[in-house]
Motif scaffolding. Structure first.
Motif, PDB file in Angstrom:
ATOM      1  N   LEU A 198       0.863  -1.325   0.241  1.00 53.17           N
ATOM      2  CA  LEU A 198      -0.046  -0.198   0.016  1.00 53.17           C
ATOM      3  C   LEU A 198       0.876   1.296   0.144  1.00 53.17           C
ATOM      4  O   LEU A 198       1.505   1.555   0.733  1.00 53.17           O
ATOM      5  N   GLN A 229       2.553   5.605  15.782  1.00 51.26           N
ATOM      6  CA  GLN A 229       3.072   7.008  15.242  1.00 51.26           C
ATOM      7  C   GLN A 229       1.630   7.924  14.928  1.00 51.26           C
ATOM      8  O   GLN A 229       1.974   9.078  15.051  1.00 51.26           O
ATOM      9  N   SER A 264       1.792   5.074  -0.656  1.00 54.18           N
ATOM     10  CA  SER A 264       1.231   6.644  -0.303  1.00 54.18           C
ATOM     11  C   SER A 264       2.540   7.555  -0.685  1.00 54.18           C
ATOM     12  O   SER A 264       3.722   6.946  -1.054  1.00 54.18           O
ATOM     13  N   ARG A 291      -9.146   3.285   6.320  1.00 49.26           N
ATOM     14  CA  ARG A 291      -8.005   2.085   6.188  1.00 49.26           C
ATOM     15  C   ARG A 291      -8.675   0.916   5.897  1.00 49.26           C
ATOM     16  O   ARG A 291      -7.976   0.098   5.431  1.00 49.26           O
ATOM     17  N   PHE A 296       6.577   9.120   3.719  1.00 54.60           N
ATOM     18  CA  PHE A 296       7.962   8.603   3.951  1.00 54.60           C
ATOM     19  C   PHE A 296       7.780   6.958   4.008  1.00 54.60           C
ATOM     20  O   PHE A 296       8.799   6.224   3.532  1.00 54.60           O
ATOM     21  N   ASP A 297       7.053   6.618   4.878  1.00 57.71           N
ATOM     22  CA  ASP A 297       7.135   5.357   5.314  1.00 57.71           C
ATOM     23  C   ASP A 297       6.570   4.142   4.331  1.00 57.71           C
ATOM     24  O   ASP A 297       7.571   3.100   4.219  1.00 57.71           O
ATOM     25  N   SER A 298       5.794   4.396   3.571  1.00 59.07           N
ATOM     26  CA  SER A 298       5.607   2.897   2.638  1.00 59.07           C
ATOM     27  C   SER A 298       6.639   2.915   1.682  1.00 59.07           C
ATOM     28  O   SER A 298       6.673   1.490   1.436  1.00 59.07           O
ATOM     29  N   GLY A 317       3.328   0.904   5.598  1.00 59.12           N
ATOM     30  CA  GLY A 317       4.224   1.431   6.273  1.00 59.12           C
ATOM     31  C   GLY A 317       3.665   1.962   7.722  1.00 59.12           C
ATOM     32  O   GLY A 317       4.552   2.987   8.120  1.00 59.12           O
ATOM     33  N   TYR A 335      -4.256   4.666  -3.557  1.00 62.77           N
ATOM     34  CA  TYR A 335      -5.657   5.412  -3.339  1.00 62.77           C
ATOM     35  C   TYR A 335      -5.357   6.658  -3.806  1.00 62.77           C
ATOM     36  O   TYR A 335      -4.790   7.403  -3.193  1.00 62.77           O
TER      37      TYR A 335
HETATM   38  P1  ATP Z   1       3.260   7.056   4.963  1.00 64.96           P
HETATM   39  O1  ATP Z   1       4.500   7.942   5.129  1.00 64.96           O
HETATM   40  O2  ATP Z   1       3.527   5.861   4.084  1.00 64.96           O
HETATM   41  O3  ATP Z   1       2.276   7.772   4.259  1.00 64.96           O
HETATM   42  P2  ATP Z   1       1.788   7.777   7.091  1.00 64.96           P
HETATM   43  O4  ATP Z   1       2.845   7.858   8.296  1.00 64.96           O
HETATM   44  O5  ATP Z   1       1.449   9.094   6.726  1.00 64.96           O
HETATM   45  O6  ATP Z   1       2.503   6.764   6.122  1.00 64.96           O
HETATM   46  P3  ATP Z   1      -0.589   6.829   7.129  1.00 64.96           P
HETATM   47  O7  ATP Z   1      -1.095   7.936   6.405  1.00 64.96           O
HETATM   48  O8  ATP Z   1      -1.472   6.805   8.370  1.00 64.96           O
HETATM   49  O9  ATP Z   1       0.593   6.849   7.739  1.00 64.96           O
HETATM   50  O10 ATP Z   1      -0.669   5.535   6.275  1.00 64.96           O
HETATM   51  C1  ATP Z   1      -0.466   4.285   6.940  1.00 64.96           C
HETATM   52  C2  ATP Z   1      -0.036   3.347   5.847  1.00 64.96           C
HETATM   53  O11 ATP Z   1      -1.305   3.285   5.033  1.00 64.96           O
HETATM   54  C3  ATP Z   1       0.908   4.050   4.592  1.00 64.96           C
HETATM   55  O12 ATP Z   1       2.308   3.553   5.225  1.00 64.96           O
HETATM   56  C4  ATP Z   1       0.596   3.108   3.389  1.00 64.96           C
HETATM   57  O13 ATP Z   1       1.044   1.859   3.632  1.00 64.96           O
HETATM   58  C5  ATP Z   1      -1.003   3.069   3.539  1.00 64.96           C
HETATM   59  N1  ATP Z   1      -1.745   4.261   2.820  1.00 64.96           N
HETATM   60  C6  ATP Z   1      -1.734   5.677   3.389  1.00 64.96           C
HETATM   61  N2  ATP Z   1      -2.165   6.271   2.416  1.00 64.96           N
HETATM   62  C7  ATP Z   1      -2.291   5.481   1.266  1.00 64.96           C
HETATM   63  C8  ATP Z   1      -2.867   5.791  -0.026  1.00 64.96           C
HETATM   64  N3  ATP Z   1      -3.355   6.856  -0.512  1.00 64.96           N
HETATM   65  N4  ATP Z   1      -2.511   4.768  -1.056  1.00 64.96           N
HETATM   66  C9  ATP Z   1      -2.090   3.650  -0.395  1.00 64.96           C
HETATM   67  N5  ATP Z   1      -1.687   3.187   0.633  1.00 64.96           N
HETATM   68  C10 ATP Z   1      -1.945   4.246   1.769  1.00 64.96           C
END
Ligand code: ATP
Ligand code: MG
Length: 391
Positions: free
Chosen positions: A181, A290, A183, A263, A186-188, A285, A207
């Motif tokens: 997944l 967090q 985004s 989610r 930074f994390d994913s 991610g 998404y």
């Molecule tokens: P990231 O830095 O990866 O966006 P985040 O710290 O912003 O993570 P969240 O936004 O809560 O954390 O998202 C948690 C996880 O959900 C993400 O690491 C990613 O794996 C998934 N995720 C979040 N938004 C999307 C998106 N628009 N499309 C696909 N996966 C998403």
């Protein structure tokens, strides 16, 4: 004959046992794919590989590519020469900078036809260097500089010193396929990198809530996936239109549960796409605590929306600081830093629930009566982007 070569070492652990040839074939295929546009020769000895006969001006380029191949643990730039005592002396001297240092020469001799043994050759080369480097002192136990000579069977030898660390891990492809997944944060991307490092082939889902999130936000995710291909190989990216679903959540569900439900739907869609595309796991991610949607309770509620597949969260125990550091190392930091809005920040409730319950989440989600149709439509309209591996 005298030329530069690159010596590659792979991990010992995973290559032991019955699966050795399977792992090795994958590793070699991945190395060769990285070198497909460079003229060179790939040589395999018992427990090392050498890249030879390439244009020496490409040494740095080849080294930087090899550092992205999972399964390789270290490399050295070496000199290949015909086995001849004078040539060995000269080649070894080139690895001895004119400084004050302790050193030793270590010889490994596969060619048993020579009239001297390893220790004798090492002593001779050491003496040759001592005569020409006034500041040198032999220290066999803990030398600051170690010059290594590997004398092979067929009349040639390798000389080198120093070892550069490679990425480690397992060859991509040996651990099945995971649906990431992805985004723009930074994390994913870091999570995808981590699982690729354990040998997973990666496909990804993003998404996208157009027009509330911009074309640039989507492009950023494509660019991030492209950086990942440098480590993970080709990536198929599924861009799912998410606006209708977000509208429905916004309209029907309790404000504090909106992110929780979003989610759950994200992970549900990801699992369906994974199953349709031969992926055996989901990757996110998430990192414990967090944000509100990553508390133990939130993760439990998200997980409940998954059917059979395991969800891998390689960053679960990492601090943000460590994640950012990895992002820097793998080259995603600068892109992730760009401030385009992600779908999570559209219609964001003021106070998301920190300890959601499965029961309430399911009840709230059930208020979206046509959810199944919305999900099926989103999947039908998914945009598939095949991202070819960069070198
Ligand atoms: P990231 O830095 O990866 O966006 P985040 O710290 O912003 O993570 P969240 O936004 O809560 O954390 O998202 C948690 C996880 O959900 C993400 O690491 C990613 O794996 C998934 N995720 C979040 N938004 C999307 C998106 N628009 N499309 C696909 N996966 C998403
Ligand atoms: Mg995010």
């Amino acid at each position: 004959m005298k030329s530069k070569v690159i010596l590659l070492r792979y991990g010992e652990i995973f290559l032991k046992g019955r699966n050795k040839s399977y792992f090795e074939k994958l590793l070699i295929d991945n190395i060769k794919a990285k070198l497909s546009d460079i003229e060179c020769e790939f040589v395999r000895t018992q427990n090392r590989y050498y890249i030879e006969n390439y244009d020496e001006s490409l040494t740095d380029e080849i080294v930087s590519r090899m550092k992205k191949v999972f399964g390789l643990h270290s490399l050295s730039i070496a000199t290949k020469i015909r086995t001849d005592y004078d040539l060995l002396n000269e080649a070894a001297l080139e690895y001895a900078p004119d400084i004050n240092t302790t050193f030793r020469v270590t010889v490994n001799r596969a060619d048993k036809s020579l009239d001297k043994n390893s220790a004798e050759i090492g002593a001779d080369v050491g003496a040759y260097i001592l005569q020409r480097r006034g500041g040198y002192k032999v220290d066999l136990r803990r030398p600051a500089l170690e010059i290594k000579i590997d004398i092979r069977e067929k009349g040639y030898s390798y000389v080198f010193s120093g070892v550069e660390e490679c990425a480690g891990g397992m060859p991509v492809g040996c651990s099945g396929k995971g649906m990431l997944l992805l985004s723009g944060g930074f994390d994913s991307s870091v999570a995808g990198y981590r699982m690729a490092r354990r040998g997973m082939q990666i496909c990804a889902v993003h998404y996208h809530s157009f027009p509330y999130t911009s074309e640039q936000a989507k492009q950023k995710v494509i660019d991030l996936a492209e950086i990942l291909t440098g480590y993970a190989g080709d990536i198929k990216l599924f861009v799912v239109p998410f606006t209708e679903i977000q509208f429905a959540i916004h309209e029907k569900c309790r404000a504090d549960y909106m992110i929780t439900i979003m989610r759950r739907i994200m992970i549900d869609i990801a699992e369906r796409l994974a199953l349709d595309n031969g992926a055996g796991a989901l990757i996110t991610g998430e990192s414990l605590g967090q944000v509100a949607s990553q508390t133990l309770q939130s993760l439990t509620v998200t997980n409940e929306a998954v059917g059979d597949l395991p969800v891998f969260r390689p960053l679960i125990g990492m601090d943000k600081y460590e994640i950012m550091k990895t992002a820097e190392e793998i080259g995603t930091y600068k892109l992730s830093e760009l401030p385009y809005q992600d779908c999570c920040t559209v219609f964001l409730p003021k106070n998301p629930v920190i300890k959601p319950s499965v029961e309430i989440a399911k009840k709230e989600q059930a208020r979206i009566e046509d959810l199944e149709t919305l999900i099926e439509t989103a999947i039908k309209n998914v945009e598939v982007i095949e991202i070819k591996a960069i070198k």
